[in-house]
Design an enzyme around this catalytic site. Structure first.
Site, PDB file in Angstrom:
ATOM      1  CD  GLN A 117      -2.613  -0.605  -0.433  1.00 37.54           C
ATOM      2  OE1 GLN A 117      -3.867  -0.098  -0.217  1.00 37.54           O
ATOM      3  NE2 GLN A 117      -2.633  -2.042  -1.759  1.00 37.54           N
ATOM      4  CG  HIS A 146      -2.027   2.663  -3.722  1.00 36.32           C
ATOM      5  ND1 HIS A 146      -2.804   2.971  -4.805  1.00 36.32           N
ATOM      6  CD2 HIS A 146      -1.948   2.169  -2.808  1.00 36.32           C
ATOM      7  CE1 HIS A 146      -3.159   2.072  -4.884  1.00 36.32           C
ATOM      8  NE2 HIS A 146      -3.098   1.837  -3.643  1.00 36.32           N
ATOM      9  CD  GLU A 180      -8.217   3.332   1.685  1.00 36.00           C
ATOM     10  OE1 GLU A 180      -9.070   3.552   0.203  1.00 36.00           O
ATOM     11  OE2 GLU A 180      -7.320   4.041   1.154  1.00 36.00           O
ATOM     12  CG  HIS A 181      -7.486  -0.483   2.670  1.00 43.71           C
ATOM     13  ND1 HIS A 181      -6.822  -0.133   2.093  1.00 43.71           N
ATOM     14  CD2 HIS A 181      -8.105  -0.901   1.691  1.00 43.71           C
ATOM     15  CE1 HIS A 181      -7.263   0.464   1.239  1.00 43.71           C
ATOM     16  NE2 HIS A 181      -7.640  -0.229   1.073  1.00 43.71           N
ATOM     17  CG  ASP A 236      -5.872  -1.871  -3.625  1.00 44.31           C
ATOM     18  OD1 ASP A 236      -6.912  -1.367  -3.007  1.00 44.31           O
ATOM     19  OD2 ASP A 236      -4.502  -1.733  -2.743  1.00 44.31           O
ATOM     20  CG  HIS A 259     -47.663  22.286   7.674  1.00 45.37           C
ATOM     21  ND1 HIS A 259     -47.601  23.518   7.103  1.00 45.37           N
ATOM     22  CD2 HIS A 259     -46.954  20.994   7.033  1.00 45.37           C
ATOM     23  CE1 HIS A 259     -45.971  23.546   6.506  1.00 45.37           C
ATOM     24  NE2 HIS A 259     -46.159  21.926   6.481  1.00 45.37           N
TER      25      HIS A 259
END
Length: 445
Positions: free
Chosen positions: A252, A255, A322-323, A356, A416
């Site tokens: 990761q 990235h 996230e992961h 991914d 109303h």
């Protein structure tokens, strides 16, 4: 002993310099320029940022066919297999969503329908890598949801058409494909130009400029997520394999230069050996992305030792990553103990890279602790859950009219209340002064 940091987040001068760029101001300028000048502004910024100014940004069917023809057969076969996985999971998600109607009391019918968004814009990043997997996640999932029209945008790579990305976009079901990148692409889709139809919703990951563009355009259109740099968190006990932990952290970190890669473990020896192994693997000459991954690891890598499994789960939830990979003796414990995560990857046989690229779950996921309140992109993001109601009984409408009159007046909403009064008068024969007065007035007209 308490919490022990074997490796902490540090600060690198180069990253500080990069962060000094005023991204919001640049993005705001692009958006307002496109709002005023349409296609001319799109072309100007494409030339400026991507050195790309073709006769038409939209790919013709001949262009798409040529891109597919330039893809190796194995690549096309792999795209189709991955898309089978993504489609199967997305269809299962859609199957979990049911339209329904219920009669909550005699003559009162309430219902719910899941209505697809009409037009979605999908951004497929290019830049450092051709992220063709994002085509599966954004375009194919939208099509499974029932979205009628999907516009896809992806940037050129070094002035050339990214053949495999275009093939993936087409096979995923994109109705139109534009070779256009960056904030100029998301702004053009959100605002609409002479040649690019305005969309209702933007999906897909991107760099800091794309993410900021989606943030500024939110409200004018819907968006999938507010996304930052990708993240990985590994939760491990002494049963974890050091080499696997190190390899997956690096997977990761490649990235980009700002990717948090974190290990939380109950085993100090695993923590120390992981640091040693990551550093050794990052020096391998055959790792083409080694310099990027090393920048990320040096600045944002963390290794934290905790005393107990309870502390491990607690800290994991605080990170809300996230992961989250779980390398423990009983990894499915995480299903009960974890509440804040984008996606869980349970056990050594599973890895974030599967999510991914190939396994079928969506890889557009919440970052920067936003998993505290949202999940990732899925079929439901492309559906509007809409309600309807119908009253078929005179008695029910009259009873609701009386209730509405009282409830509305408690809030000082007289108009109303009168809508309710009208039904109480019509279906329950209630004598209501304002109606009698109004009827006398209107009868003389």
């Amino acid at each position: 002993m308490g919490r022990q940091y074997l490796k902490e987040v540090t600060s690198l001068p180069g990253l500080k310099a990069a962060s000094s760029v005023d991204v919001p101001a640049i993005v705001r300028e692009v958006i307002e320029s496109i709002r005023g000048d349409g296609d001319a502004a799109v072309r100007k910024y494409s030339e400026k940022f991507d050195k790309w100014s073709p006769p038409s940004f939209k790919l013709s069917q001949a262009d798409i066919d040529a891109a597919i023809a330039n893809c190796p057969k194995q690549t096309l076969d792999d795209i189709k297999e991955v898309q089978q996985n993504v489609r199967a999971f997305a269809e299962a998600q859609k199957g979990s969503l049911k339209d329904f109607e219920v009669e909550i009391r005699p003559g009162v019918h309430l219902g719910q329908k899941n209505v697809p968004i009409d037009h979605v814009g999908a951004y497929i990043p290019g830049g450092r890598y051709p992220l063709l997997a994002s085509a599966h996640m954004t375009i194919l999932t939208a099509k499974v949801a029932g979205v009628k029209n999907v516009t896809g945008c992806t940037p050129p790579i070094n002035g050339k058409i990214p053949f495999s990305t275009v093939a993936a976009m087409h096979l995923a079901g994109a109705d139109e494909i534009f070779l256009l990148g960056g904030v100029q692409a998301v702004a053009a889709m959100a605002i609409g130009t002479e040649t690019i139809q305005k969309v209702d919703f933007l999906a897909g990951p991107g760099n800091a400029f794309v993410a900021e563009g989606k943030r500024q355009l939110f409200g004018e259109v819907g968006i999938d997520l507010f996304a930052g740099p990708t993240e990985i968190l590994i939760l491990a006990d002494q049963s974890a394999d050091v080499f696997t932990v190190a390899t997956d952290l690096i997977s990761q970190a490649e990235h980009g230069p700002d990717t948090p890669a974190v290990l939380i473990t109950t085993c100090a020896e695993l923590g120390r050996k992981t640091i040693e192994t990551v550093n050794r693997l990052l020096t391998a000459s055959d790792l083409s992305t080694g310099s990027v991954a090393k920048t990320s690891w040096d600045a944002f890598g963390e290794v934290i030792i905790v005393d107990t499994m309870d502390e491990l789960w607690e800290l994991g939830n605080q990170y809300a990553s996230e992961h989250v990979q779980v390398f423990t003796r009983t990894p499915r414990d995480a299903l009960e103990r974890m509440t804040n995560y984008g996606a869980l990857f349970l056990g050594e046989k599973t890895c974030v890279s599967y999510g991914d690229k190939v396994i079928g779950t969506n890889h557009v996921l919440p970052t920067r602790t936003t998993s505290r309140y949202t999940g990732g992109l899925w079929v439901g993001k492309y559906l509007k859950t809409c309600t309807y109601q119908e009253v078929t009984s005179d008695q029910a409408s009259g009873d609701l009219g009386r209730l509405c009159g009282r409830a509305a007046r408690a809030e000082n909403f007289e108009a109303h209340a009168r809508s309710g009064d009208l039904r109480a008068n019509k279906y329950k024969k209630d004598q209501i002064k304002w109606i009698e007065k109004s009827q006398k007035t209107t009868s003389s007209l």
